[in-house]
Write an enzyme that holds these catalytic residues in place. Structure first.
Site, PDB file in Angstrom:
ATOM      1  N   ALA A  60      -1.605   4.337   3.618  1.00 39.96           N
ATOM      2  CA  ALA A  60      -2.451   3.935   2.551  1.00 39.96           C
ATOM      3  C   ALA A  60      -3.182   2.348   2.663  1.00 39.96           C
ATOM      4  O   ALA A  60      -2.494   1.880   4.178  1.00 39.96           O
ATOM      5  CB  ALA A  60      -1.303   3.736   1.368  1.00 39.96           C
TER       6      ALA A  60
ATOM      7  N   ASN B 267       8.828   1.232   9.011  1.00 48.77           N
ATOM      8  CA  ASN B 267       8.368   1.200  10.936  1.00 48.77           C
ATOM      9  C   ASN B 267       9.096   0.479  11.502  1.00 48.77           C
ATOM     10  O   ASN B 267       9.660  -0.564  11.369  1.00 48.77           O
ATOM     11  CB  ASN B 267       6.744   0.539  11.175  1.00 48.77           C
TER      12      ASN B 267
ATOM     13  N   LYS C  11       7.666   7.547  16.597  1.00 50.16           N
ATOM     14  CA  LYS C  11       6.898   6.591  15.717  1.00 50.16           C
ATOM     15  C   LYS C  11       7.251   5.387  16.269  1.00 50.16           C
ATOM     16  O   LYS C  11       5.864   5.142  16.003  1.00 50.16           O
ATOM     17  CB  LYS C  11       6.845   6.768  13.603  1.00 50.16           C
TER      18      LYS C  11
ATOM     19  N   ALA D 258       0.754  -0.872   0.078  1.00 48.76           N
ATOM     20  CA  ALA D 258       0.006   0.636   0.023  1.00 48.76           C
ATOM     21  C   ALA D 258       0.703   1.579  -0.170  1.00 48.76           C
ATOM     22  O   ALA D 258       0.828   2.513  -1.153  1.00 48.76           O
ATOM     23  CB  ALA D 258      -0.995  -0.129   0.956  1.00 48.76           C
TER      24      ALA D 258
ATOM     25  N   GLY E 154       3.942   1.364  -0.156  1.00 47.64           N
ATOM     26  CA  GLY E 154       4.546   1.366  -2.133  1.00 47.64           C
ATOM     27  C   GLY E 154       4.097   1.575  -2.956  1.00 47.64           C
ATOM     28  O   GLY E 154       4.632   3.110  -2.863  1.00 47.64           O
TER      29      GLY E 154
END
Lengths: 310, 310
Positions: B129, B103, B187, B10, B12
């Site tokens: 995404a 991540n 994050k 998604a 990418g």
């Protein structure tokens, strides 16, 4: 002896049935209307190691009972203990012993608010039992129990030993313990390792204890219990405790622990505050960190809310 | 510039689509046969903020690609990173920059085994995404990203700034950071608080962050991250971090985090070892205890096994 079983769930039914069979007088006290109605109409139906038997009992709502008894055995859920003891005050005479065999830690603090310390008997049992409907108990397997009077006076000890003799004569494999606190803490640790994680992960004991990641988690829980128990005068070897818990649990690998039954099957609140949560509270008061048990307690409470448990 | 997107899931697809729209040359590299076949036959179908559009891309299995590119952006799952970098060696020229936007923590250790440090660009993004089938990307919402060259030479910095300019011109809200490590750790902590617990509890972000027990757990996770990040030169205020995570997550309360999508929806292994597990490993090496993240990591691994995740 005249016994009252306060909390006639699965375990209460086991003790009531075995005591009655051995010739003791037994009354039941509970709050589940369908269960009470079934026992009043048809007696208690018992699957006794595969054989169907029926036994009659007087059964009362807590507010109905007026007759004094010699011994009360409490078998409520932990969160119902105070309510039950408060409601059944008429059964207590000056010498009525009250036996606590609940899972978890800290029940003596609740008991002392309703029962003279001299009459208080603490215990731990590894018997199990199940209900498969109102008025229907399933009693398979074997177990044992140990009891000790809360304050050590000759009178309290004699009374406790007489109760032990009656329970043992009922086939409940009862013994008097000079250190029942250790048995209570040990069982709380067993429950802390198996109950809450299997409710979180929605699996049976085999699914949990077979898992290659489990030993490290069980060891961490046992280490926290060991550190906190030491502040209460109870000594454990955490490595021995870890191995005992794993091997004992794998003997009943298809069993669903009580918190799984409460939360996953019945959408009921669990006793986690009296098991993993209790060691966290007692540890906090003593300055002992218990982050693993605290995290598990929080996750179980979150899951209770997400599942609408009541 | 010529870009390769290594891992055309998604995220990418988002980067590929936006770069291509802005006039850059883009090739895709992936391992999902149905996705590759769909894009080869019909192009990449994109739901672009509610509007259906189609874009054509060359797409290759890792072993098929032979053309050198200027920039590789890796968007694999963490556990597929080494395999991807090893397989696509022919795309690397002496100056090919490799941008890591995955991540989690510690990817630079893997990257360095396949890419010269001078060519390594680390980053963090809050774009999101989704895929709703092979060859079908859903690109809604807005985000941003920051990048920094891994070793600070004039050449590496200039190259990174040129990539930032190209990504920003593609509408990806890119900026150059002098301290991208802090963004990566921040994050990772956001993901540690939301991802693993919602996969364990099987709920959306609202179900988790609305829960009255959650703040204490999130705070405990953030405190462990703060202590371990400090050993890596990254400073956090755990109270600010906790409140940021809760308020940011409640803005997307109906979102299911990626570990939930992986484990609960798709029965795939999660990235927990690179998030909660990574802070545990780094903490252990630095002598900082991380029992809360360790417990959560263990529980997620147990659940992966129980659900047969692969």
């Amino acid at each position: 002896m005249k016994f009252a079983i306060a909390g006639a769930g699965a375990m209460g039914c086991r003790f009531a049935y075995q005591l009655k069979q051995s010739g003791q007088e037994v009354i039941l006290i509970d709050r589940w209307p369908a269960h009470i109605e079934a026992i009043r109409q048809n007696g208690l139906h018992v699957d006794w190691n595969g054989q169907e038997v029926v036994e009659q009992f007087p059964i009362y709502y807590p507010e109905e009972v007026t007759e004094q008894v010699d011994v009360v055995i409490v078998f409520t859920k932990a969160m119902q203990l105070a309510d039950m003891l408060s409601a059944i005050q008429p059964v207590f005479g000056p010498d009525t012993a009250v036996v606590c065999l609940l899972n978890g830690l800290g029940h003596e603090l609740v008991m002392k608010q309703y029962v003279a310390e001299e009459n208080l008997v603490m215990g731990s049992t590894i018997w199990s039992a199940a209900l498969d409907g109102p008025g229907r108990a399933v009693l398979h397997g074997v177990g044992s129990l140990s009891l000790q009077n809360f304050v050590d006076t000759p009178n309290a000890r004699a009374k406790t030993q007489a109760i032990v003799a009656a329970l043992d004569a009922a086939g409940l494999h009862a013994s008097y313990s000079e250190n029942v606190k250790a048995a209570i803490w040990r069982k709380a640790c067993v429950n802390a390792c198996g109950n809450a994680p299997t409710a979180l992960l929605e699996c049976d004991l085999g699914g949990f204890f077979d898992n290659p990641y489990t030993e490290e988690l069980v060891s961490a829980i046992a280490q926290e219990f060991t550190a906190v128990a030491a502040t209460q005068g109870v000594e454990f070897d955490p490595a021995e405790l870890t191995q005992f818990i794993i091997s004992a649990s794998l003997k009943i690998r298809e069993h669903h622990a009580s918190m799984y039954q409460d939360l996953i099957i019945n959408r009921r609140l669990t006793e986690v505050d009296y098991i993993n949560g209790a060691v966290t509270r007692i540890g906090e008061a003593a300055g002992i960190p218990t982050p693993v048990n605290r995290t598990i307690t929080q996750l179980v409470h979150m899951k209770e809310l997400l599942l609408g448990a009541q």
